[in-house]
Each structure stands twice: as structure tokens, then as C-alpha cells.
Design a protein around this motif. Structure first.
Motif, PDB file in Angstrom:
ATOM      1  N   LEU A  97       0.818  -1.213   0.000  1.00 58.10           N
ATOM      2  CA  LEU A  97       0.000   0.000   0.000  1.00 58.10           C
ATOM      3  C   LEU A  97       0.853   1.266   0.000  1.00 58.10           C
ATOM      4  CD1 LEU A  97      -2.807  -0.978   2.535  1.00 58.10           C
ATOM      5  CD2 LEU A  97      -3.160  -0.369   0.143  1.00 58.10           C
ATOM      6  N   VAL A  98       1.735   1.392   0.990  1.00 62.76           N
ATOM      7  CA  VAL A  98       2.519   2.621   1.135  1.00 62.76           C
ATOM      8  C   VAL A  98       3.537   2.744   0.003  1.00 62.76           C
ATOM      9  CG1 VAL A  98       3.989   3.958   2.677  1.00 62.76           C
ATOM     10  CG2 VAL A  98       2.185   2.526   3.631  1.00 62.76           C
ATOM     11  N   GLY A  99       4.152   1.625  -0.376  1.00 64.63           N
ATOM     12  CA  GLY A  99       5.105   1.676  -1.476  1.00 64.63           C
ATOM     13  C   GLY A  99       4.465   2.103  -2.775  1.00 64.63           C
ATOM     14  N   LEU A 100       3.272   1.568  -3.059  1.00 59.70           N
ATOM     15  CA  LEU A 100       2.600   1.907  -4.308  1.00 59.70           C
ATOM     16  C   LEU A 100       2.145   3.362  -4.335  1.00 59.70           C
ATOM     17  CD1 LEU A 100       1.455   1.149  -7.024  1.00 59.70           C
ATOM     18  CD2 LEU A 100      -0.570   0.231  -5.875  1.00 59.70           C
ATOM     19  N   VAL A 101       1.557   3.856  -3.249  1.00 64.71           N
ATOM     20  CA  VAL A 101       1.082   5.242  -3.249  1.00 64.71           C
ATOM     21  C   VAL A 101       2.262   6.213  -3.317  1.00 64.71           C
ATOM     22  CG1 VAL A 101       1.024   5.745  -0.749  1.00 64.71           C
ATOM     23  CG2 VAL A 101      -0.712   6.714  -2.259  1.00 64.71           C
ATOM     24  N   THR A 102       3.395   5.847  -2.713  1.00 64.94           N
ATOM     25  CA  THR A 102       4.580   6.706  -2.777  1.00 64.94           C
ATOM     26  C   THR A 102       5.115   6.773  -4.203  1.00 64.94           C
ATOM     27  OG1 THR A 102       5.150   6.136  -0.500  1.00 64.94           O
ATOM     28  CG2 THR A 102       6.893   7.089  -1.847  1.00 64.94           C
ATOM     29  N   MET A 103       5.192   5.627  -4.847  1.00 61.24           N
ATOM     30  CA  MET A 103       5.673   5.592  -6.224  1.00 61.24           C
ATOM     31  C   MET A 103       4.734   6.363  -7.157  1.00 61.24           C
ATOM     32  SD  MET A 103       6.461   2.259  -8.614  1.00 61.24           S
ATOM     33  CE  MET A 103       4.744   1.710  -8.544  1.00 61.24           C
ATOM     34  N   ALA A 104       3.429   6.140  -6.993  1.00 56.39           N
ATOM     35  CA  ALA A 104       2.460   6.800  -7.871  1.00 56.39           C
ATOM     36  C   ALA A 104       2.463   8.310  -7.675  1.00 56.39           C
ATOM     37  CB  ALA A 104       1.065   6.234  -7.625  1.00 56.39           C
ATOM     38  N   SER A 105       2.545   8.764  -6.424  1.00 58.98           N
ATOM     39  CA  SER A 105       2.464  10.202  -6.159  1.00 58.98           C
ATOM     40  C   SER A 105       3.731  10.944  -6.546  1.00 58.98           C
ATOM     41  CB  SER A 105       2.133  10.447  -4.682  1.00 58.98           C
ATOM     42  OG  SER A 105       3.138   9.933  -3.839  1.00 58.98           O
ATOM     43  N   SER A 106       4.810  10.235  -6.834  1.00 56.26           N
ATOM     44  CA  SER A 106       6.015  10.918  -7.315  1.00 56.26           C
ATOM     45  C   SER A 106       5.856  11.391  -8.747  1.00 56.26           C
ATOM     46  CB  SER A 106       7.225   9.986  -7.209  1.00 56.26           C
ATOM     47  OG  SER A 106       7.112   8.901  -8.120  1.00 56.26           O
ATOM     48  N   MET A 108       2.435  11.748 -10.213  1.00 56.23           N
ATOM     49  CA  MET A 108       1.083  12.226 -10.471  1.00 56.23           C
ATOM     50  C   MET A 108       0.568  12.934  -9.222  1.00 56.23           C
ATOM     51  SD  MET A 108      -1.106   8.674 -10.186  1.00 56.23           S
ATOM     52  CE  MET A 108      -2.674   9.523 -10.245  1.00 56.23           C
ATOM     53  N   ASN A 109      -0.606  13.479  -9.324  1.00 58.12           N
ATOM     54  CA  ASN A 109      -1.228  14.176  -8.208  1.00 58.12           C
ATOM     55  C   ASN A 109      -1.336  13.256  -6.991  1.00 58.12           C
ATOM     56  OD1 ASN A 109      -2.790  15.828  -6.577  1.00 58.12           O
ATOM     57  ND2 ASN A 109      -4.692  15.356  -7.638  1.00 58.12           N
ATOM     58  N   ASN A 110      -0.733  13.680  -5.853  1.00 53.97           N
ATOM     59  CA  ASN A 110      -0.706  12.784  -4.688  1.00 53.97           C
ATOM     60  C   ASN A 110      -2.092  12.528  -4.110  1.00 53.97           C
ATOM     61  OD1 ASN A 110      -0.867  15.396  -3.664  1.00 53.97           O
ATOM     62  ND2 ASN A 110       1.199  15.354  -2.803  1.00 53.97           N
ATOM     63  N   VAL A 111      -2.986  13.499  -4.185  1.00 55.30           N
ATOM     64  CA  VAL A 111      -4.350  13.274  -3.703  1.00 55.30           C
ATOM     65  C   VAL A 111      -5.062  12.258  -4.591  1.00 55.30           C
ATOM     66  CG1 VAL A 111      -6.582  14.354  -3.212  1.00 55.30           C
ATOM     67  CG2 VAL A 111      -4.469  15.576  -2.688  1.00 55.30           C
ATOM     68  N   ALA A 140      -1.716   8.080   3.611  1.00 57.51           N
ATOM     69  CA  ALA A 140      -1.684   9.531   3.382  1.00 57.51           C
ATOM     70  C   ALA A 140      -0.266  10.073   3.455  1.00 57.51           C
ATOM     71  CB  ALA A 140      -2.579  10.233   4.407  1.00 57.51           C
ATOM     72  N   PHE A 141       0.484   9.640   4.457  1.00 56.96           N
ATOM     73  CA  PHE A 141       1.858  10.123   4.610  1.00 56.96           C
ATOM     74  C   PHE A 141       2.736   9.647   3.449  1.00 56.96           C
ATOM     75  CE2 PHE A 141       1.871  10.777   9.533  1.00 56.96           C
ATOM     76  CZ  PHE A 141       0.872  11.726   9.388  1.00 56.96           C
ATOM     77  N   GLY A 142       2.495   8.434   2.961  1.00 55.09           N
ATOM     78  CA  GLY A 142       3.236   7.951   1.807  1.00 55.09           C
ATOM     79  C   GLY A 142       2.995   8.798   0.572  1.00 55.09           C
ATOM     80  N   SER A 143       1.752   9.288   0.397  1.00 50.58           N
ATOM     81  CA  SER A 143       1.457  10.138  -0.755  1.00 50.58           C
ATOM     82  C   SER A 143       2.213  11.462  -0.673  1.00 50.58           C
ATOM     83  CB  SER A 143      -0.057  10.385  -0.864  1.00 50.58           C
ATOM     84  OG  SER A 143      -0.520  11.290   0.123  1.00 50.58           O
ATOM     85  N   GLY A 147       5.679  12.769  -3.271  1.00 52.58           N
ATOM     86  CA  GLY A 147       5.718  14.029  -4.003  1.00 52.58           C
ATOM     87  C   GLY A 147       7.045  14.758  -3.920  1.00 52.58           C
ATOM     88  N   MET A 148       7.894  14.409  -2.943  1.00 53.52           N
ATOM     89  CA  MET A 148       9.178  15.090  -2.781  1.00 53.52           C
ATOM     90  C   MET A 148      10.186  14.742  -3.876  1.00 53.52           C
ATOM     91  SD  MET A 148       9.885  14.480   1.271  1.00 53.52           S
ATOM     92  CE  MET A 148       8.764  15.016   2.556  1.00 53.52           C
ATOM     93  N   SER A 149       9.942  13.676  -4.624  1.00 59.00           N
ATOM     94  CA  SER A 149      10.988  13.068  -5.436  1.00 59.00           C
ATOM     95  C   SER A 149      11.222  13.732  -6.778  1.00 59.00           C
ATOM     96  CB  SER A 149      10.664  11.585  -5.668  1.00 59.00           C
ATOM     97  OG  SER A 149      10.501  10.917  -4.435  1.00 59.00           O
TER      98      SER A 149
END
Length: 592
Positions: A97-106, A108-111, A140-143, A147-149
Motif C-alpha cells: 500500500l505505502v510503497g505503491l502510493v509513494t511511487m504513484a504520487s512521485s 502524479m497528483n498525490n491526492v 496519506a503520509f506515503g502520498s 511528491g518530494m521526489s
């Protein structure tokens, strides 16, 4: 201190107070601040709306459109399939979960990335008989960490990049300039959350079980309509009016036929029975007054609220929803949209008072009844995020691959310096529209307009902080400690100040307000401005202490059943880790 400086400081303090108060949405506050800046002479009238043409505003809008195109192509949907293969071990589930949302939000839109995975996390929690509170805050924190990347990962990175271009003779940060610092911090943060951090989260009931919402015996009753009552011949809407709006008819039975969510114009006949949502007091009052009968107590379940055309959906109220501070009665859900509100949950507890009169809040979870076609259209308009897991589109792998190719081409073009990032992503959005990835009807709905208005309105105010010398004055106040503070310590102060600010105001606003100060501080101690701008970018994306600093945090507040103070229990150690990592990383990658 000059009069202009006193005015800009007073205006900014007023803006911060209204941002923190939250009574009015941040874009409304920003426009008000812009008008005050014009009326007081801080911003020339002919430059009042120059911010809306700023490359940062264009880039943010284009990135949101491209993100929607990627989601429509099914790319992210396909990636979410790996979550279902994570097994039953909570650490493996966190990794997925956290790995995927972190990768995706780097990229695309994190929300948007969070919104895709929230229903997956809630479904997983219910399957494992755990509270969603275990999964949603890490998600949420992963998203935010993702985005920092990259330059396009979050609006603060775009803003800081283009402010650098204005300051540094037209040279902006490139696409992956954020990766050596932001990427390392993101990975470290994710590892911390997965292995240790999630254990700090209080176990809240949250919107933990769908069954909790469907213990409907507490608020749904079956009422029999006898032949001798005065209600015969009345329509359902007239019946509801006689209850002073406290009755809501959610099903109608006649001759063994059930009609879920019946039309308000349907007439009552003797021998009918109806299911009504009502308080016990109003139920007894109506039964006594109109000589009705309450059916024997039964075990109602979800099926009584559904039919071939009607279904029930859980949805949470997003930050920009027009429902906030309004009651269901004033919104007229039933009249205008043919949608019934069956139940309301706030911070994990169902509200039992008359629902139509309750002012709605961000993060509330609503149980709604209506046709799926209607709700698919209306819920986005009302700023509601359905918590049911989306149907995953898996039949068009070529389309997903081609969508990814368009996206990567835009990234490559801007990263290589061939064309500016705002041009490359506007071009990518146009290609996606032409090829059908982004329907014309979704071009504007895919853009988070409150953020766009915030950026366009605050940019001239941020510029006024520089032109009045206000940023220089603040920098001098900070530099008065330079005799006892090394430049690295001052860099840490800028980072921490931005982090704290981003926890109470929108992160884009935090970046806009702190970037001029960071530049002035760097110039004051005669060092490179890049490390200070990078500190602002990381700090603006580190809103881990409160539910109001970022939309991702707000979005999980209700479904997770969190309290305001729950966020810092995971957010504080995560923030300390980020500070300890970021300062030495910046100094190594971006020397003073």
C-alpha cells in the motif's frame, strides 16, 4: 520598518489566521488577500492577476490533467492489483500500500493516488478485521513523501523550481533535481512507516466495518399504512413534510413488491408498508398522530435498501466539497439529486441526531442511497469520494502503455531541457485529449481549481513580500543570530519553519511564502540559494503533524476515525527523521 512592510506583514498574519481558522476555503482567503494587497498599494492594479499566467500555475493545472489521463488509461488501476497479492501479514500489506502510493504520487497528483488506494485499504482492513486507522494514515503520509521526489510530484516543487528560475537568470530546477534529496528522504520515510511507524498510530474504530453502518435497526423502521389513516392518498414528499422533514422514506412495499428509494411523488395506499429513517421520538409522534402501526422488529440488512436500480454507497467529504458547513436539508439532496442520506459517521462514530439539520464537515462519512448512474455523476460534483473499491480496468494494456509513453516523453523533454516543463505537460495533456485518454468533459473537472486560484492569487502577494523589502527584513532578523549559528543551522531553521507552516496552511502557500525569505537569508550570509530553496521544497511537503495541512491528511480523517492529536504521534517522529536526514543530504548534494 516602513509603512509598506508593516502593511504586508499585517496582511500575511491575517491570511495565516484565516487559513488556520478554516471557516473560508483557502482560495477564497487568497483572493481576499490579493484584493487587499491591491487596495493598499502593495500590488499594482495592472499586475493583480499576473499570477494566473505564471508558469507554476500552468504547470500544476497541466500535471493534474495528465494525471487524470493516466488514471483513465488504467495504468494506476493495473498497479493496484499487486495489493491484493500482499498476503495477510501486515508488514507486507504496508509495503504494497505505502510503497505503491509513494511511487504513484512521485509522478502524479498525490491526492489522486491516495483516492485510488483508499478504498483498497479500507476493503483490506475489513477483510483482515482490522481498523482502517492502521492503514490510512500511513497511506496519506506515503502520498506526501512520494511528491518530494520529482519536480512534478507536488505543487511546492513546481513553485520552488520556477522561483529559482526567476531568481537565477532563467534556470529552473530540472525534473529529477529533487530526487537525490527528496527520493532518499521518501524511501527512508516509507521504510520507517512500514517497519516501525504504523505501530505509533492509535487504534481507532474508524469507519472500520461496513456492518457498523448497516446496523440499520437503530434508525430504520418499517411502518404499516392502515386503511383508516388520513395519510391515504398523500405523496411520499407530503408525508415527509408532515414529519417536519424528519422522516425519510427509503423503501416502499406494495403487494409484495419492493421499491427502493421511491419517487417523492408516489402515492400511499392502505396496506402499504414503508421503511423510514427517523429518530425514535419523531417515529412515535407520527405513529400516534396518524394511527400508524410499527411492524414487528426485524433484522434489516443492506439488501432492504437496494434494488436492481438502487444501491448504497459510502463516501467521505473532501476538502473542496460545497457541502462543508451546510446541512443536507439546505443542499436538498433528495429534491435536486434523488439521493438519500441514510447515516452519517464523524470520527468513527455514527451521529444519531436528525441528520438533515447537521452541518457537514470535512472527513464526514456519508451512507447514501440512490441509483449508481446518478451517484457516479453527482458525487464528484458534491466533492465526495466513494469508499467502495473501484472496478479495475484490466482489458487495455496497450492503452495503459501508450499513456505511460506520452507521460514519459513529456518528462524526458523537460528533463533534457528541450522545452520548459509547463509547455511539455500542456502538450502531453493536449495529446491525451486528442487520443481520447482525457475526455473533453473531464478536462476542467480534473483540475483542482481551488489550488489553481490559491496559486494565482498568492503569487503577487508573495512578490510584494520581496518588493517591499519585507523578506529582506525577516532575513536580517534571522541573520542577527548568525554570529552563534552556522549556515547549516540556519538551513535547518528554514526547513523546520517551512514544515511547521505547512501543517497549518496549504503546502503551496507555505512554499510561496517561505521561498522569498529563504532566498533573502541565503543572500544575507552570501551562500548559494539552492540548498535553502530545496529545504523549502522538502519542508512544504512534510505536513505530518495535523489533519489540516494537506488534503491527503484531511481525506483520511473521517474514514480512519482519527482525532486531531493522532497525527503527531506518527508525524512527529517522522518529521524528526526527515530533519535529521534532509540537512546533511542537502549540504552534500547542494553545497553552500
Amino acid at each position: 520598518m516602513t509603512t509598506e512592510q508593516m502593511t504586508i506583514f499585517s496582511l500575511l498574519i491575517l491570511v495565516l489566521v484565516f487559513f488556520i481558522w478554516g471557516r473560508w476555503r483557502y482560495d477564497v482567503v487568497a483572493v481576499g488577500a490579493l484584493l487587499l494587497a491591491v487596495f493598499t498599494g502593495l500590488v499594482p492594479a495592472d499586475q493583480a492577476f499576473s499570477g494566473f499566467g505564471h508558469p507554476a500555475v500552468i504547470t500544476v493545472a497541466a500535471v493534474l490533467m495528465v494525471s487524470q489521463g493516466l488514471m483513465n488509461a488504467g495504468l494506476v488501476d493495473r498497479l493496484t492489483r499487486i495489493v491484493s497479492r500482499a498476503g495477510d501479514h501486515i508488514v507486507l500489506q504496508m509495503v504494497a500500500l505505502v510503497g505503491l502510493v509513494t511511487m504513484a504520487s512521485s509522478l502524479m497528483n498525490n491526492v489522486g493516488a491516495l483516492a485510488l488506494l483508499m478504498p483498497v485499504a479500507i476493503r483490506l482492513a475489513r477483510k483482515q478485521e482490522r481498523s482502517p486507522s492502521v492503514y490510512l494514515m500511513p497511506l496519506a503520509f506515503g502520498s506526501l513523501l512520494g511528491g518530494m521526489s520529482t519536480q512534478i510530484g507536488t505543487p511546492p516543487n513546481i513553485i520552488v523550481s520556477l522561483i529559482r528560475a526567476n531568481h537565477n537568470g532563467g534556470t529552473a530546477f530540472r525534473m529529477f533535481d529533487f530526487l537525490p534529496v527528496g527520493g532518499v528522504v521518501a524511501v527512508a520515510g516509507v521504510v520507517f512507516i512500514i517497519l516501525i511507524g504504523w505501530r505509533f498510530i492509535p487504534y481507532r474504530k474508524g469507519q472500520a466495518s461496513r456492518e457498523d453502518f448497516f446496523h440499520i435497526d437503530d434508525y430504520i423502521s418499517e411502518v404499516l399504512i392502515p386503511n383508516e389513516t388520513d395519510l391515504i392518498g398523500l405523496s411520499i414528499s407530503e408525508l415527509e413534510e408532515k414529519s417536519d422533514g424528519e422522516w425519510l422514506v427509503v423503501a416502499h412495499y406494495r403487494n409484495g413488491q419492493k421499491l427502493a428509494a421511491p419517487s417523492s411523488g408516489r402515492l400511499l395506499e392502505g396496506g402499504d408498508s414503508i421503511l423510514v429513517r427517523s429518530s425514535a421520538e419523531k417515529l412515535n409522534e407520527m405513529v400516534d398522530e396518524y394511527h400508524l402501526k410499527i411492524a414487528e422488529e426485524g433484522n434489516f440488512d443492506e439488501s432492504v435498501l437496494q434494488s436492481e436500480d438502487m444501491d448504497v454507497v459510502e463516501a467521505t467529504i473532501k476538502l473542496q466539497s460545497p457541502l462543508i458547513h451546510r446541512t443536507v436539508r439546505s443542499v436538498r439532496l433528495r429534491t435536486l439529486y434523488n439521493i438519500n442520506l441514510l447515516a452519517l459517521s464523524r470520527s468513527g462514530s455514527r451521529i444519531a441526531v436528525t441528520l438533515d439539520q447537521v452541518p457537514l464537515k470535512v472527513g464526514d462519512v456519508l451512507l447514501l442511497q440512490g441509483s449508481m448512474d446518478t451517484m457516479n455523476t453527482v458525487l464528484p460534483l458534491l466533492g465526495l469520494l466513494p469508499l467502495a473499491e473501484r472496478k479495475i480496468r484490466i482489458g487495455q494494456p496497450q492503452k495503459a502503455a501508450f499513456g505511460l509513453f506520452i507521460f514519459m516523453l513529456a518528462i524526458a523533454a523537460s528533463a533534457a531541457g528541450w522545452i520548459p516543463v509547463q509547455v511539455s505537460f500542456v502538450a502531453a495533456a493536449c495529446v491525451m485529449v486528442l487520443l481520447g485518454f482525457l475526455p473533453v468533459s473531464e478536462i476542467y473537472s480534473s483540475v483542482d481549481w481551488p489550488v489553481i486560484v490559491l496559486l494565482g492569487a498568492i503569487l503577487p502577494v508573495s512578490t510584494a513580500l520581496e518588493t517591499t523589502g519585507g523578506a529582506h527584513l525577516l532575513a536580517n532578523a534571522l541573520l542577527s543570530f548568525s554570529g552563534v549559528m552556522a549556515p547549516a543551522s540556519i538551513l535547518g531553521v528554514i526547513l523546520i519553519a517551512t514544515m511547521l507552516l505547512s501543517n497549518v496552511v496549504n503546502n503551496a502557500a507555505a512554499a510561496l511564502l517561505m521561498a522569498p525569505l529563504a532566498i533573502s537569508v541565503a543572500q544575507g550570509i552570501q551562500v548559494n540559494v539552492d540548498p535553502f530553496l530545496m529545504a523549502v521544497a522538502i519542508g512544504a511537503s512534510s505536513a505530518f503533524l495535523t489533519p489540516i495541512g494537506h488534503q491527503s491528511n484531511t481525506l483520511v480523517l473521517g474514514p480512519g476515525g482519527y482525532r486531531f492529536t493522532d497525527y503527531w504521534k506518527l508525524g512527529l517522529p517522522l518529521s524528526i527523521l526527515i530533519v535529521l536526514l534532509t540537512v546533511p543530504l542537502i549540504l552534500r548534494i547542494w553545497p553552500l
